[in-house]
Structures are given as C-alpha cells and as structure tokens.
Design a protein around this motif. Sequence first.
Motif, mmCIF file in Angstrom:
data_model
loop_
_atom_site.group_PDB
_atom_site.id
_atom_site.type_symbol
_atom_site.label_atom_id
_atom_site.label_comp_id
_atom_site.label_asym_id
_atom_site.label_seq_id
_atom_site.Cartn_x
_atom_site.Cartn_y
_atom_site.Cartn_z
ATOM 1 N N CYS A 185 -93.853 57.980 92.248
ATOM 2 C CA CYS A 185 -93.962 59.274 91.566
ATOM 3 C C CYS A 185 -92.697 60.101 91.712
ATOM 4 O O CYS A 185 -92.534 61.124 91.071
ATOM 5 N N GLY B 188 -95.163 63.622 95.683
ATOM 6 C CA GLY B 188 -94.410 63.117 96.833
ATOM 7 C C GLY B 188 -95.009 63.363 98.197
ATOM 8 O O GLY B 188 -94.339 63.132 99.205
ATOM 9 N N VAL B 189 -96.273 63.820 98.286
ATOM 10 C CA VAL B 189 -96.817 64.088 99.614
ATOM 11 C C VAL B 189 -97.843 63.077 100.123
ATOM 12 O O VAL B 189 -98.090 63.005 101.316
ATOM 13 N N CYS B 190 -98.461 62.283 99.234
ATOM 14 C CA CYS B 190 -99.544 61.397 99.709
ATOM 15 C C CYS B 190 -99.078 59.983 100.046
ATOM 16 O O CYS B 190 -99.735 59.281 100.787
ATOM 17 N N PHE B 191 -97.975 59.550 99.498
ATOM 18 C CA PHE B 191 -97.441 58.197 99.726
ATOM 19 C C PHE B 191 -98.399 57.093 99.299
ATOM 20 O O PHE B 191 -98.378 55.998 99.834
ATOM 21 N N ASP B 192 -99.257 57.369 98.365
ATOM 22 C CA ASP B 192 -100.178 56.350 97.870
ATOM 23 C C ASP B 192 -99.596 55.565 96.700
ATOM 24 O O ASP B 192 -100.189 54.614 96.230
ATOM 25 N N CYS B 193 -98.436 55.976 96.211
ATOM 26 C CA CYS B 193 -97.846 55.325 95.037
ATOM 27 C C CYS B 193 -96.752 54.347 95.428
ATOM 28 O O CYS B 193 -95.924 53.991 94.608
ATOM 29 N N GLN C 117 -91.519 55.679 96.647
ATOM 30 C CA GLN C 117 -92.557 56.522 96.059
ATOM 31 C C GLN C 117 -92.374 56.532 94.537
ATOM 32 O O GLN C 117 -91.491 57.212 94.025
ATOM 33 N N PRO D 109 -101.495 56.230 92.556
ATOM 34 C CA PRO D 109 -100.973 57.584 92.739
ATOM 35 C C PRO D 109 -102.099 58.606 92.873
ATOM 36 O O PRO D 109 -103.113 58.500 92.192
ATOM 37 N N PHE D 110 -101.894 59.575 93.742
ATOM 38 C CA PHE D 110 -102.938 60.557 94.019
ATOM 39 C C PHE D 110 -102.434 61.982 93.829
ATOM 40 O O PHE D 110 -103.114 62.815 93.248
ATOM 41 N N CYS D 111 -101.200 62.267 94.309
ATOM 42 C CA CYS D 111 -100.719 63.660 94.265
ATOM 43 C C CYS D 111 -99.641 63.898 93.209
ATOM 44 O O CYS D 111 -99.485 65.012 92.741
ATOM 45 N N MET D 112 -98.884 62.886 92.868
ATOM 46 C CA MET D 112 -97.772 62.966 91.911
ATOM 47 C C MET D 112 -96.709 63.988 92.315
ATOM 48 O O MET D 112 -95.936 64.458 91.488
HETATM 49 S S1 FES Z 1 -98.502 59.950 94.192
HETATM 50 FE FE1 FES Z 1 -98.474 60.991 96.076
HETATM 51 S S2 FES Z 1 -96.545 60.450 96.857
HETATM 52 FE FE2 FES Z 1 -96.529 59.558 94.914
#
Ligand code: FES
Lengths: 465, 104
Positions: free
Chosen positions: B77, B59-64, B75, B54-57
């Motif tokens: 987060c 909902g915008v980065c889609f890394d989670c 997602q 997770p990077f943004c927590m």
């Molecule tokens: S941490 Fe960025 S979308 Fe979930």
Amino acid sequence: MSIDIIIIGAGPAGMSAAITATESGAKVLLLDDQPTPGGQIYRAIEAAGDKQATILGPEYMAGKPLAQNMRSTNIEYVADASVWQVTDEREVGYSSNGQARLVTAPAIILATGAMERPFPIKGWTLPGVMMAGAAQTMLKTSGLAAEGAIFAGCGPLLYLVAHQYLQAGVKIAAIVDTTAKANRLKALPHIPGALRRWDLLSKGQKWQSEIRKSGTRIINNVRALKVLGDTKAEGLSVNAGGTWQNIPSDHIFLHQGVVPNVNLSFAASLDHDWDEQQLCWRPKTDQWCGTSIDGVYVAGDGGGIGGGLAARASGEIAALGSLAKLGLIDTAARDSKAKTARTTLRRELSIRPFLDTWFRPSDDFRVPTDDDAIICRCEELSLKDIRDTIEIGLVGPNQLKSFCRAGMGPCQGRFCGLTVQELIAKQTNRPAADVGYYRLRPPIKPLRLEELANLQIEEDENIKF
Amino acid sequence: MFKRVINDAIADVVFDFEGAKITARSGESVAAALLADDLLSFRQTPVKDLARGPFCMMGVCFDCLMVIDGQPNRQACQVVATSGMKVARQHGAAELNIDQADPA
Ligand code: FES
C-alpha cells in the motif's frame, strides 16, 4: 545551510507548520512517508479535480490550496521518507530511496496524525475486511469503490465515507451502526459547547438523512458482530437487539473512531497522558505544543484528535512556538501571530466533548468477549491466548509481550496496543491509565540492515534549499 | 468487487503480478492496483498460514506485505506501482538469504 526545524508528516498540521515556519525565515525539512503531500485527510489532494470535488466534498478540497502553498515555499520536502527514530538529542533517523540518514535540528515538530482505532471482532483479519479509512483512501488515491459493501461501526467517518460512496453512485449493502443508545443522554450536557460547530452536526444529520432516503439499509442497536467466511470475508453476522442476522458481502469496512498515532512520540520517550474521554494516549503538550523534551513539538491529531482544521491551527502554533524558541521571532510577534490559530483551535475543539461522548465506542467492541477474535493481528493471537497469558499473573503490556509476543510483529502494537491495555485493565480490575502501554523503541518502521550499514550522517552541505 | 468510479488517469502503468499483467493508474500503490484487479489476498501469514490482505491502506497494519522486485516484506500500500515491476504474494515470513546479500 543548516536546518532549523524538521517537521515529520505532511498532513494539515505538518504543511501548516512548514509554511508558517518558512514565512519567518526558518529553514525547514519536511519529511513524509506518502508519495504526495496531504496526510490521510487530504490524501492525493494535488491530483483532485471536479469529480473528486463532487464525491469527496469541500472539506477535502480545502487541502488543495494548502498543498499548493507548501509547494510554492522554500521548504525542503522529502516524500516517501520513512522516519524510524527521533531521539531526545533531536536527531531524526529516516530512510528514503533505500538510503538511511540521520539529521539533527534545534527544533522538531511531530505531525504524524491519527490512525483508526482497532476493531477486534471475529474474522476482522479476513481478506476483504478493511478499515473505513482505507475505503476512503482508495476513493481518494485511485477513484476505487466497492459495490455492495457493508460499513460497520460508529463515528463521523463511517457516515462520511458511506455518504461519499452514495455521491459516487455506489450501492451499499448495509450500514451497521454500533453507537450505543446510552451515549446520547451522556452527550446532552455537551451540546452547549458544541454549538459553535453546529454546522458540523447539521452536516452529519444531512448525510444520515440522505443515506436513509437512498434506501440504504441501516441497522441500529447492534450488540455484537462477526465476520463470516474462512479464507475471505463473505458477510457480516450482526446481533441487533438480541437476534442474529447474516448480511452477505465481500467487502466489510470497519470503523470506531481514530486515535493519535503515537508510535513515534512514544519511541522518542515523550511523556504521555491517558485521555479518558478519547480513550487513547496523547503526548503531554504545553500551550505552544512543546513536549517533555526541549525543542520537540507535537502538532495535529497525533497530539489528540481534533480534526483537520484543528490540526492546521495547531501546526501554526507549534511553528510559532519553535520560531520564538530559536530566536527567529520575538515573543510579541509569536503571540500576535498565533491569535487567529488559537481562535480556530478553540472553536474546533469545542465540539469534541460532544462528539467523543456521542460516538464513544462501546466496551464490547473495544474489549472483545469472543474467544476466537484475533487481538494481535501480526502474531495471530486470539482473545483466549491473551486472556490465558494475563491469567498467569501478568500486570502490564510489556510482560505480556515477552510471554506471548503480542505487539512484537511488524505493526509494533499499532493494532493491538489499546486492546491489550484495556483487556489487562478489565481482567486485573485496574484503571486503563495505570496499566500503561507497550514500551516502544526505535526503529518504529522497518529498516533494512543494509540501510543501517550504509547510514549517512547528514553534513550541512547535503541539505539544499 | 472494487470498481473505478473516477477514471481520470493521465497515464497507465503495467506491472507483472505472478506472470499476469496488471494495469495501474500512474501514481497509485501496488495494493490499490491489485485490489482494483479483484485480488484480496496478498500473503499467507507466518504463524497460522492464513490468507491476509490490505487492511489500513496507510502503512500502519503491515498486512499488505508482498515480494516486490525480489524484495520481501514490502508494504504494497506504500509502494507506488511502476512499469516493469515484478510483484508476488508472500508466503509466511521472509527468508533471510545471506548468500544473496551483496557483500560490498
Ligand atoms: S494495508 Fe496496512 S500497511 Fe499496507
């Protein structure tokens, strides 16, 4: 009963807009992608108690009565709703609970807020590296904090979160401040304008001095950063004043300001302007927050960064603008009701030129120079990959997208769009505004085929008030 | 690692992460609960097979992105943890499994 106004986003702007609109008898549908109202600024505010008040402060707690007020009015509020499109026909497509729906209304207010600016340095994709806003979100939603973390970057939020960590009794390994010294001189002429919110500046001073007094290490004059580690973050390599030093830590929180979250407004084909002061795109708006599409309004940070109080004020203004448009109030009532909000908005925006100049993120941190730095996190493209592609003779982000897939991953360019734009500008020697941004198309949020296949077009009776 | 500095949960939620029992605070996201359990890497990337978390927590980065209750690309987060949920790391891109799709 049919809907008069659809509001997208239940942060300060969206909630204020919804309350104002409902007070004048409008039927409001408020869609939000989080499980509870508050947006990012007032995230998880309804559950906040004394402990949160001590750690997160009164600015955060100010969201509580707003959320209570929103809940007590007759608003159709849908949580966990992901909005994937808004058309120029004012048709809103959203999904909630696995069901996709299309709803239309004569007025739509986009209040989708801000997101953090990309911070493309080497290693920023490693597990353990997060945005400072994410650190704050975890504090708000789960009471979680990382012991011994590094906060790196610039902007008020960096120090705000660091200060909140100290309030929570959590040790910070270092604050690595990338603010350019040269910004200070440039910000000086903006001081008179900022005096109306001098309290905010002195609060910032207070946080900084408390952080310093706590013995937390602060590193200034930072020229370059690299995250250390192979499979996860192990520390931060910092170049301060020309010499490199390594600071070990498993948690690195980056921040260099916030920018409007424009994916929905771009995908709705609203006209946008490049804001050279805030280094971001913002939808073109008139004095009632109206946009280039009739009946579509933009309120809050999604229309340009002004902060929580400005967002609340602009939410009211957008609601009053749309109420008058729908004939629910007359223009005289609109104008007189908007007076307080306008005063607030003017006051809140008066400090922006100073803040935007002082905390302007340095060129090298917006447009990286490190070949290995990942630019597009989703497609895993490095600076070298992007630069080599631009070299072929590409002039715009959309061409770049079709050549190397930058911006085509699930985040849809949210974390590479601004970097790619400025990279092309730099490499082709043109102003960033001329380079433009990715062309964004709906759906702006992932939508499963199954949901689309079962799309429900709302009949009026399905909306309950 | 992350620790709880505010612990005012009314009720706990227990879900399964690759066979392990994870306790979450009621109302928090799957990502927050796993981070609290010191899991930082949530998936392997599709292009270069590298670890991501997770990077943004917000909902915008889609890394989670994780596999939640059998459904990939969720997602973590944005998904509130619920009791009995089954969560797993995602390896590479999600496979489109036509056979499993419900024909109805
Ligand atoms: S941490 Fe960025 S979308 Fe979930």
